[in-house]
Design a protein around this motif. Structure first.
Motif, PDB file in Angstrom:
ATOM      1  N   ILE A  64      -2.361  -5.286   1.886  1.00  0.00           N
ATOM      2  CA  ILE A  64      -1.695  -4.079   2.389  1.00  0.00           C
ATOM      3  C   ILE A  64      -0.191  -4.165   2.180  1.00  0.00           C
ATOM      4  O   ILE A  64       0.459  -3.200   1.768  1.00  0.00           O
ATOM      5  CB  ILE A  64      -2.036  -3.869   3.878  1.00  0.00           C
ATOM      6  N   GLU A  65       0.376  -5.348   2.427  1.00  0.00           N
ATOM      7  CA  GLU A  65       1.824  -5.532   2.263  1.00  0.00           C
ATOM      8  C   GLU A  65       2.223  -5.510   0.792  1.00  0.00           C
ATOM      9  O   GLU A  65       3.218  -4.879   0.413  1.00  0.00           O
ATOM     10  CB  GLU A  65       2.260  -6.854   2.912  1.00  0.00           C
ATOM     11  N   ASP A  66       1.440  -6.200  -0.068  1.00  0.00           N
ATOM     12  CA  ASP A  66       1.777  -6.267  -1.493  1.00  0.00           C
ATOM     13  C   ASP A  66       1.746  -4.886  -2.142  1.00  0.00           C
ATOM     14  O   ASP A  66       2.567  -4.580  -3.017  1.00  0.00           O
ATOM     15  CB  ASP A  66       0.813  -7.203  -2.223  1.00  0.00           C
ATOM     16  N   TYR A  67       0.787  -4.048  -1.749  1.00  0.00           N
ATOM     17  CA  TYR A  67       0.681  -2.708  -2.323  1.00  0.00           C
ATOM     18  C   TYR A  67       1.469  -1.664  -1.523  1.00  0.00           C
ATOM     19  O   TYR A  67       1.429  -0.481  -1.856  1.00  0.00           O
ATOM     20  CB  TYR A  67      -0.788  -2.295  -2.421  1.00  0.00           C
ATOM     21  N   LYS A  68       2.157  -2.107  -0.469  1.00  0.00           N
ATOM     22  CA  LYS A  68       3.010  -1.227   0.340  1.00  0.00           C
ATOM     23  C   LYS A  68       2.263   0.028   0.797  1.00  0.00           C
ATOM     24  O   LYS A  68       2.771   1.153   0.708  1.00  0.00           O
ATOM     25  CB  LYS A  68       4.264  -0.846  -0.452  1.00  0.00           C
ATOM     26  N   LEU A  69       1.050  -0.174   1.280  1.00  0.00           N
ATOM     27  CA  LEU A  69       0.202   0.957   1.653  1.00  0.00           C
ATOM     28  C   LEU A  69       0.803   1.768   2.801  1.00  0.00           C
ATOM     29  O   LEU A  69       0.673   2.990   2.833  1.00  0.00           O
ATOM     30  CB  LEU A  69      -1.198   0.466   2.030  1.00  0.00           C
ATOM     31  N   ALA A  70       1.448   1.084   3.734  1.00  0.00           N
ATOM     32  CA  ALA A  70       2.018   1.807   4.868  1.00  0.00           C
ATOM     33  C   ALA A  70       3.064   2.826   4.418  1.00  0.00           C
ATOM     34  O   ALA A  70       3.219   3.895   5.020  1.00  0.00           O
ATOM     35  CB  ALA A  70       2.630   0.832   5.865  1.00  0.00           C
ATOM     36  N   GLU A  71       3.786   2.525   3.322  1.00  0.00           N
ATOM     37  CA  GLU A  71       4.817   3.440   2.829  1.00  0.00           C
ATOM     38  C   GLU A  71       4.220   4.735   2.261  1.00  0.00           C
ATOM     39  O   GLU A  71       4.914   5.748   2.163  1.00  0.00           O
ATOM     40  CB  GLU A  71       5.666   2.751   1.756  1.00  0.00           C
ATOM     41  N   HIS A  72       2.944   4.671   1.851  1.00  0.00           N
ATOM     42  CA  HIS A  72       2.298   5.868   1.305  1.00  0.00           C
ATOM     43  C   HIS A  72       1.690   6.746   2.403  1.00  0.00           C
ATOM     44  O   HIS A  72       1.231   7.848   2.120  1.00  0.00           O
ATOM     45  CB  HIS A  72       1.203   5.465   0.313  1.00  0.00           C
ATOM     46  N   LEU A  73       1.693   6.264   3.641  1.00  0.00           N
ATOM     47  CA  LEU A  73       1.175   7.047   4.768  1.00  0.00           C
ATOM     48  C   LEU A  73       2.353   7.724   5.464  1.00  0.00           C
ATOM     49  O   LEU A  73       2.731   7.378   6.580  1.00  0.00           O
ATOM     50  CB  LEU A  73       0.406   6.130   5.733  1.00  0.00           C
ATOM     51  N   LYS A  74       2.929   8.698   4.782  1.00  0.00           N
ATOM     52  CA  LYS A  74       4.200   9.270   5.232  1.00  0.00           C
ATOM     53  C   LYS A  74       4.050  10.174   6.443  1.00  0.00           C
ATOM     54  O   LYS A  74       5.002  10.378   7.187  1.00  0.00           O
ATOM     55  CB  LYS A  74       4.839  10.031   4.069  1.00  0.00           C
ATOM     56  N   ARG A  75       2.864  10.716   6.657  1.00  0.00           N
ATOM     57  CA  ARG A  75       2.692  11.707   7.725  1.00  0.00           C
ATOM     58  C   ARG A  75       2.655  11.060   9.106  1.00  0.00           C
ATOM     59  O   ARG A  75       3.071  11.650  10.095  1.00  0.00           O
ATOM     60  CB  ARG A  75       1.401  12.490   7.492  1.00  0.00           C
ATOM     61  N   TRP A  76       2.165   9.824   9.186  1.00  0.00           N
ATOM     62  CA  TRP A  76       1.867   9.225  10.478  1.00  0.00           C
ATOM     63  C   TRP A  76       3.032   8.406  11.044  1.00  0.00           C
ATOM     64  O   TRP A  76       3.856   7.856  10.299  1.00  0.00           O
ATOM     65  CB  TRP A  76       0.637   8.327  10.362  1.00  0.00           C
ATOM     66  N   ASP A  77       3.031   8.296  12.378  1.00  0.00           N
ATOM     67  CA  ASP A  77       3.971   7.398  13.041  1.00  0.00           C
ATOM     68  C   ASP A  77       3.388   5.988  13.001  1.00  0.00           C
ATOM     69  O   ASP A  77       2.331   5.745  12.410  1.00  0.00           O
ATOM     70  CB  ASP A  77       4.221   7.855  14.480  1.00  0.00           C
ATOM     71  N   ASP A  78       4.073   5.035  13.633  1.00  0.00           N
ATOM     72  CA  ASP A  78       3.623   3.636  13.578  1.00  0.00           C
ATOM     73  C   ASP A  78       2.232   3.472  14.171  1.00  0.00           C
ATOM     74  O   ASP A  78       1.426   2.673  13.674  1.00  0.00           O
ATOM     75  CB  ASP A  78       4.619   2.746  14.330  1.00  0.00           C
ATOM     76  N   ARG A  79       1.939   4.241  15.238  1.00  0.00           N
ATOM     77  CA  ARG A  79       0.605   4.148  15.851  1.00  0.00           C
ATOM     78  C   ARG A  79      -0.471   4.601  14.876  1.00  0.00           C
ATOM     79  O   ARG A  79      -1.488   3.928  14.682  1.00  0.00           O
ATOM     80  CB  ARG A  79       0.543   4.998  17.116  1.00  0.00           C
ATOM     81  N   GLY A  80      -0.242   5.764  14.223  1.00  0.00           N
ATOM     82  CA  GLY A  80      -1.223   6.301  13.298  1.00  0.00           C
ATOM     83  C   GLY A  80      -1.421   5.420  12.083  1.00  0.00           C
ATOM     84  O   GLY A  80      -2.547   5.166  11.655  1.00  0.00           O
ATOM     85  N   LYS A  81      -0.310   4.923  11.519  1.00  0.00           N
ATOM     86  CA  LYS A  81      -0.409   4.026  10.367  1.00  0.00           C
ATOM     87  C   LYS A  81      -1.174   2.765  10.733  1.00  0.00           C
ATOM     88  O   LYS A  81      -2.061   2.309   9.996  1.00  0.00           O
ATOM     89  CB  LYS A  81       0.989   3.648   9.873  1.00  0.00           C
ATOM     90  N   GLY A  82      -0.818   2.188  11.888  1.00  0.00           N
ATOM     91  CA  GLY A  82      -1.478   0.957  12.320  1.00  0.00           C
ATOM     92  C   GLY A  82      -2.963   1.146  12.522  1.00  0.00           C
ATOM     93  O   GLY A  82      -3.772   0.320  12.083  1.00  0.00           O
ATOM     94  N   LEU A  83      -3.345   2.253  13.180  1.00  0.00           N
ATOM     95  CA  LEU A  83      -4.759   2.493  13.455  1.00  0.00           C
ATOM     96  C   LEU A  83      -5.536   2.736  12.166  1.00  0.00           C
ATOM     97  O   LEU A  83      -6.642   2.212  11.993  1.00  0.00           O
ATOM     98  CB  LEU A  83      -4.904   3.683  14.401  1.00  0.00           C
ATOM     99  N   LEU A  84      -4.960   3.510  11.237  1.00  0.00           N
ATOM    100  CA  LEU A  84      -5.647   3.782   9.974  1.00  0.00           C
ATOM    101  C   LEU A  84      -5.837   2.495   9.171  1.00  0.00           C
ATOM    102  O   LEU A  84      -6.918   2.239   8.614  1.00  0.00           O
ATOM    103  CB  LEU A  84      -4.854   4.801   9.159  1.00  0.00           C
ATOM    104  N   LEU A  85      -4.822   1.656   9.108  1.00  0.00           N
ATOM    105  CA  LEU A  85      -4.920   0.393   8.382  1.00  0.00           C
ATOM    106  C   LEU A  85      -5.852  -0.582   9.093  1.00  0.00           C
ATOM    107  O   LEU A  85      -6.553  -1.364   8.441  1.00  0.00           O
ATOM    108  CB  LEU A  85      -3.532  -0.218   8.196  1.00  0.00           C
ATOM    109  N   ASP A  86      -5.874  -0.530  10.428  1.00  0.00           N
ATOM    110  CA  ASP A  86      -6.838  -1.359  11.170  1.00  0.00           C
ATOM    111  C   ASP A  86      -8.275  -0.959  10.848  1.00  0.00           C
ATOM    112  O   ASP A  86      -9.155  -1.805  10.701  1.00  0.00           O
ATOM    113  CB  ASP A  86      -6.591  -1.229  12.675  1.00  0.00           C
TER     114      ASP A  86
END
Length: 455
Positions: free
Chosen positions: A105-127
């Motif tokens: 997830i970190e190497d592909y910077k997936l969190a950066e592509h989830l622009k709509r969500w806040d930290d909670r939403g990004k975290g839950l989706l990646l979880d």
């Protein structure tokens, strides 16, 4: 997972024990004793059934094991939903597989592509993504069990209930998916030459009235409505490019054009597609030519437009060691020819022969013929219309809509027996038979992905 309610600690002398770890006291139940002959003594087999509440002596928070061993003790109503206590975590956190997934997830910077969500939403989706990979499950109600003993990417490692997850997933719409795919593909080099494996599959739907679920043409038809979904996978860089879902009534061969338009919209220029026989059509070939896209496509050895080539070159390569492709115990050769009558471009036909494949295909064909004959013997003299497949292999006799007899089409059957063990791959780009087969076999990644998802 512990229920958010209290019950009395069972008074079962000899079977109930306490195990204090740190500040928490776990209540354990001895469910068996095993005699070890070499040690000459009994060993207790225990399991945790709850943890003591320090504020209420003699009370504990039960877990599912408590229900298993004490079914007659009723759990208070507020605990029947099995909601986890959010601040409760396992004393042993499983970090191995999670560390690998998080690194990806970190190497592909997936969190950066989830622009709509806040930290909670990004975290839950990646979880949820990590959970589906590690637990090989996508059942939301089991996520709290996973979260209890795994690290999480939500702020403060917060565990969310299955009802919260269900509500969160319902809020994801098509715009979110499009935004993610646009952002993901924007980071890729559009001028690099890549080969993309594209394949689709279907899922039976038993969830009631869902708009996308329609009756279609699945390989294994169980009489249920289906949805289709597909994945385009970059074989050169070993990562997915896009996915899409579409109604069950749309067939693969017609869906390919929409996917090609989407790929072109992302700006990819030097690209080739690895496709199975389900996508073969003159219209699809012409559209790929118009986009200046290459292709590697499997075709049936018994298909009318290719079996002539196979018959023409039969006997030229099946035993030549120079034609051996050792990795697959297959022999192959390459010839140039037109794909269809008015084709203005030469294609490269890679013809293959595999002895093991020949034996299995001949046995399957013989068994099919025997089965069809047995079926036709049963219905002689009855009003019955046989499928067209029967007419391919047999001359059928009808009188006033009644079926009276059949005769083998020997020339058709003998030709197909000769073609058993042969198959062909067509490529637009010049390459060897070995290179074409290696490219096509690489699409096994998406097949395994579909298989894992379905099971």
């Amino acid at each position: 997972m512990y229920y958010n309610c209290l019950v009395n600690i069972p008074k079962n002398t000899g079977k109930i024990s306490r195990n204090k770890r740190g500040k928490t006291t776990y209540i354990e139940y001895t469910y068996a004793r095993e005699y070890l002959p070499e040690k000459k003594y009994n060993v207790a087999r225990r399991t945790t059934i709850g943890k003591a509440d320090p504020d209420h002596p003699g009370m504990m928070f039960p877990n599912p094991n408590f229900e298993k061993f004490f079914p007659d003790i009723e759990i208070p109503a507020e605990g029947t939903a099995a909601e986890p206590v959010n601040e409760s975590r396992s004393s042993c956190i499983r970090i191995g597989a999670f560390s690998v997934v998080r690194r990806i997830i970190e190497d592909y910077k997936l969190a950066e592509h989830l622009k709509r969500w806040d930290d909670r939403g990004k975290g839950l989706l990646l979880d949820l993504a990590a959970y589906s990979v590690i637990a090989e499950s996508n059942v939301a109600q089991h996520f709290p069990d996973y979260a209890y003993n795994h690290p999480l990417m939500t702020p403060q490692n917060k565990i969310y209930s299955d009802s919260t997850i269900s509500r969160f997933i319902r809020e994801i719409d098509d715009n979110d998916r499009v935004d993610f795919l646009n952002s993901w593909n924007a980071t890729h080099d559009k001028n690099e030459k890549i080969y993309v494996s594209y394949d689709s599959t279907n899922k039976n739907c038993k969830a009631g009235d869902i708009e996308m679920a329609e009756y279609g043409h699945p390989k294994n038809d169980v009489g249920a409505p289906i949805i289709n979904y597909s994945i385009a996978y970059d074989m050169t860089n070993e990562k997915p490019l896009l996915y899409e879902s579409y109604p069950g009534s749309i067939v693969d061969v017609s869906q390919l054009k929409y996917m090609l338009e989407k790929i072109r919209g992302y700006g990819y220029k030097k690209i080739g597609f690895i496709l199975d026989r389900g996508y073969f059509s003159k219209a699809n070939i012409q559209f790929m030519d118009s986009c200046d896209y290459d292709f590697v496509m499997m075709v049936k050895g018994r298909a009318s437009f290719v079996h002539g080539l196979i018959m023409e070159h039969m006997g030229e390569f099946e035993s030549k060691r120079a034609c051996s492709i050792k990795a697959y115990r297959t022999y192959g050769m390459t010839v140039k020819a037109k794909l269809y009558a008015d084709d203005d471009t030469d294609r490269y036909f890679h013809i293959y022969y595999k002895a093991k494949k020949q034996a299995s295909e001949r046995a399957r064909l013989e068994a099919d013929l025997d089965r069809m004959e047995a079926e036709m013997d049963k219905i002689k003299g009855r009003e019955y219309k046989l499928p067209k497949r029967y007419e391919h292999y047999f001359k059928l006799t009808y009188h006033k809509d009644k079926f009276y007899g059949y005769e083998e089409r020997e020339d058709v059957i003998e030709r197909e027996l000769q073609l058993c063990g042969y198959f062909a791959i067509v490529t637009s780009e010049k390459m060897t038979a070995s290179e074409a087969l290696n490219l096509y076999k690489s699409r096994d990644i998406s097949e395994k992905l579909f298989g894992s998802d379905k099971t």
